[in-house]
Design an enzyme around this catalytic site. Structure first.
Site, PDB file in Angstrom:
ATOM      1  N   ALA A 282      -1.369  -3.618   2.519  1.00 15.57           N
ATOM      2  CA  ALA A 282      -0.410  -2.725   1.851  1.00 15.57           C
ATOM      3  C   ALA A 282       0.588  -3.574   1.071  1.00 15.57           C
ATOM      4  O   ALA A 282       1.777  -3.621   1.370  1.00 15.57           O
ATOM      5  CB  ALA A 282       0.296  -1.847   2.873  1.00 15.57           C
ATOM      6  N   GLU A 283       0.071  -4.270   0.058  1.00 20.98           N
ATOM      7  CA  GLU A 283       0.922  -5.198  -0.698  1.00 20.98           C
ATOM      8  C   GLU A 283       2.047  -4.467  -1.416  1.00 20.98           C
ATOM      9  O   GLU A 283       3.148  -5.003  -1.585  1.00 20.98           O
ATOM     10  CB  GLU A 283       0.071  -6.001  -1.681  1.00 20.98           C
ATOM     11  CG  GLU A 283      -0.178  -5.383  -3.034  1.00 20.98           C
ATOM     12  CD  GLU A 283      -1.031  -4.112  -2.972  1.00 20.98           C
ATOM     13  OE1 GLU A 283      -0.867  -3.238  -3.849  1.00 20.98           O
ATOM     14  OE2 GLU A 283      -1.866  -3.988  -2.063  1.00 20.98           O
ATOM     15  N   ASP A 284       1.802  -3.225  -1.842  1.00 21.92           N
ATOM     16  CA  ASP A 284       2.826  -2.460  -2.552  1.00 21.92           C
ATOM     17  C   ASP A 284       4.025  -2.179  -1.654  1.00 21.92           C
ATOM     18  O   ASP A 284       5.172  -2.357  -2.045  1.00 21.92           O
ATOM     19  CB  ASP A 284       2.239  -1.161  -3.091  1.00 21.92           C
ATOM     20  CG  ASP A 284       1.241  -0.539  -2.119  1.00 21.92           C
ATOM     21  OD1 ASP A 284       1.396  -0.718  -0.884  1.00 21.92           O
ATOM     22  OD2 ASP A 284       0.297   0.130  -2.575  1.00 21.92           O
ATOM     23  N   ASN A 285       3.746  -1.750  -0.423  1.00 22.17           N
ATOM     24  CA  ASN A 285       4.826  -1.485   0.525  1.00 22.17           C
ATOM     25  C   ASN A 285       5.576  -2.761   0.876  1.00 22.17           C
ATOM     26  O   ASN A 285       6.806  -2.757   1.015  1.00 22.17           O
ATOM     27  CB  ASN A 285       4.256  -0.830   1.786  1.00 22.17           C
ATOM     28  CG  ASN A 285       5.337  -0.398   2.756  1.00 22.17           C
ATOM     29  OD1 ASN A 285       5.798  -1.186   3.579  1.00 22.17           O
ATOM     30  ND2 ASN A 285       5.747   0.853   2.665  1.00 22.17           N
ATOM     31  N   ALA A 288       7.905  -3.820  -1.953  1.00 21.19           N
ATOM     32  CA  ALA A 288       9.108  -2.985  -1.923  1.00 21.19           C
ATOM     33  C   ALA A 288      10.044  -3.410  -0.794  1.00 21.19           C
ATOM     34  O   ALA A 288      11.266  -3.511  -0.988  1.00 21.19           O
ATOM     35  CB  ALA A 288       8.712  -1.519  -1.755  1.00 21.19           C
TER      36      ALA A 288
END
Length: 472
Positions: A282-285, A288
């Site tokens: 979950a690189e996006d999380n 963030a």
């Protein structure tokens, strides 16, 4: 046990039941407060979407944006999804589409769009750079480094956006926090994200369940949590951020000096920037969270949704998709994952009905009837806010049926997710490690072949034209 002991234990048991019942009712009120907050936020933010003044400003007066779209295969409605970035009402942006393999089936679609919009500043990059186990990050590295602008908008290939989305998102990123902003005014906005809104292109059961989940309960809690804004909570289907910020973080979530730069005080042996997030699924999380905790910047939402196209998703696909992210989340935010069942309508309804029955002799059936009716009403209101219209009459009962099934399945899926640490993603198997990092795995822990319905995912990734109704 003696009769005196029984007598002595009765008041203690009664006191314990009183306390537990009071806690149950208190938690129910907290949960309803969050649900109503999410519903109110959806009404205020999404029912009116004004045009940004940046949409008609001179190109030289607005910051440039690089739109990055990593592709793999023929995702559902790929042509329409990608075309939505070519039609943005913003005067200064480039589009970089990327595939890992020169034989990728997405390339003919990309070339058709490049031919259709010859005046757009758009190009395709073929070939990945392996920096970790996450194939999406590997696919993004070259576009990330070659982008002409500092502001990056990373969009998944199954996402469609409205023409005014980019301008409104840049407004949220660079403009002073307004009275409607969900972020504290004392912090700079470092990331703008969009709540997913799913639409099924085929009447598959899993697609209907995903639609019912993302457009109601998920959106409601997502908006509530981001309104309270006590911590990062981001789904990475559509994220806008600055490359200069990402270059300063590494996913450790440890605060760094504001003066730290990629060539400054950083340890040269320590990866920073997008490559540092190749170890996460979950690189996006994680990006963030890193911006939030390491740079102490905050996130914001524009008044746009990320329209998530869903094709032939079976029941098995839906279940294992939810299991995958539960297994990732439990290694990233264990406490929040543990209390997740107690935020679901079935579990909290049963607990609260028992509490009210014990304290006030309220009939369980009466409370549960009112509970589920009001819970559904709020969820349908959230849907109407995000979609811009209520659930269509032609599909209302199908939607309600999918909603009920989703609610009933929530606890079994959570239990299944907590029982393992391996996940499947785009045909590859990973083992989830501490903090959500992953490694390649072998074996079959992620599937339970003895569960007939859920034993295997047959997720098909095909291109499906968007109907005129869906396009509205």
């Amino acid at each position: 046990m003696s009769s005196d002991a029984l007598v002595d234990s009765t008041p203690k048991r009664h006191t314990a039941y009183l306390v537990l019942s009071a806690v149950g009712i208190g938690w129910y009120l907290v949960l309803w407060s969050l649900g109503l907050l999410g519903c109110r936020t959806a009404r205020r933010r999404y029912r009116l979407r004004p045009r940004s003044p940046l949409a008609s400003a001179p190109a030289a007066s607005v910051p440039g944006v690089s739109i990055l779209r990593p592709l793999k295969g023929l995702d559902t409605n790929l042509y329409e999804n990608l075309e939505s970035t070519f039609t943005q009402e913003y005067p200064n942006y480039e589009i970089i589409l990327s595939v890992a393999d020169e034989h990728d089936q997405a390339l003919p679609v990309v070339r058709d769009l490049l031919a259709k919009y010859p005046n757009r500043n758009a190009r395709v990059i073929v070939g990945e750079e392996v920096v970790g186990v996450n194939p999406k990050v590997n696919n993004l590295i070259r576009p990330y480094r070659q982008a002409a602008n500092d502001i990056l908008w990373v969009l998944d290939s199954n996402i469609m956006v409205a023409p005014g989305t980019l301008a409104r998102s840049v407004d949220a990123l660079i403009g002073p926090p307004s009275s409607s902003s969900i972020s504290p005014p004392s912090r700079r906005i470092g990331l703008v994200h969009h709540v997913p809104f799913a639409f099924a292109t085929e009447p598959a059961l899993g697609a209907r369940l995903e639609e019912a989940f993302l457009n109601t309960n998920h959106a409601k809690m997502y908006l509530a949590i981001n309104t309270v804004a006590v911590d990062s909570c981001v789904v990475g289907k559509s994220n806008l951020y600055r490359r200069s910020d990402v270059e300063r973080v590494n996913g450790s979530l440890k605060p760094i000096s504001p003066s730290l730069s990629a060539d400054g005080d950083a340890d040269p042996s320590e990866d920073r920037g997008l490559a540092a997030f190749g170890r996460f699924l979950a690189e996006d999380n994680m990006i963030a969270s890193a911006l939030w905790h390491e740079l102490d910047v905050r996130h914001d939402l524009s008044c746009d949704v990320a329209r998530n196209a869903i094709g032939r998703m079976s029941l098995s696909d839906y279940v294992w998709r939810r299991v995958r992210w539960i297994r990732v989340r439990k290694h990233m935010v264990l406490a929040a994952t543990l209390i997740e069942p107690f935020t679901e309508s079935v579990v909290v309804g049963l607990l609260t009905s028992t509490s009210l029955h014990y304290l006030f002799h309220v009939p369980r059936w009466l409370f549960l009837g009112c509970h589920f009716a009001t819970w559904l009403a709020v969820d349908l209101d959230v849907y109407a806010s995000l979609a811009g219209h209520p659930v269509p009459d032609s599909s209302r009962w199908t939607f309600v049926g999918a909603w009920l099934m989703r609610e009933v399945l929530a606890l079994p899926i959570w239990t299944l997710g907590m029982l393992g640490n391996e996940v499947d993603w785009r045909g590859r198997r990973y083992r989830v490690l501490q903090n959500g990092a992953v490694e390649h795995a072998q074996g079959s822990e992620g599937r339970f072949s003895w569960i007939p319905w859920f034993g295997k995912s047959n997720e098909a990734r095909g291109y499906h034209p968007l109907s005129a109704v869906d396009a509205q």
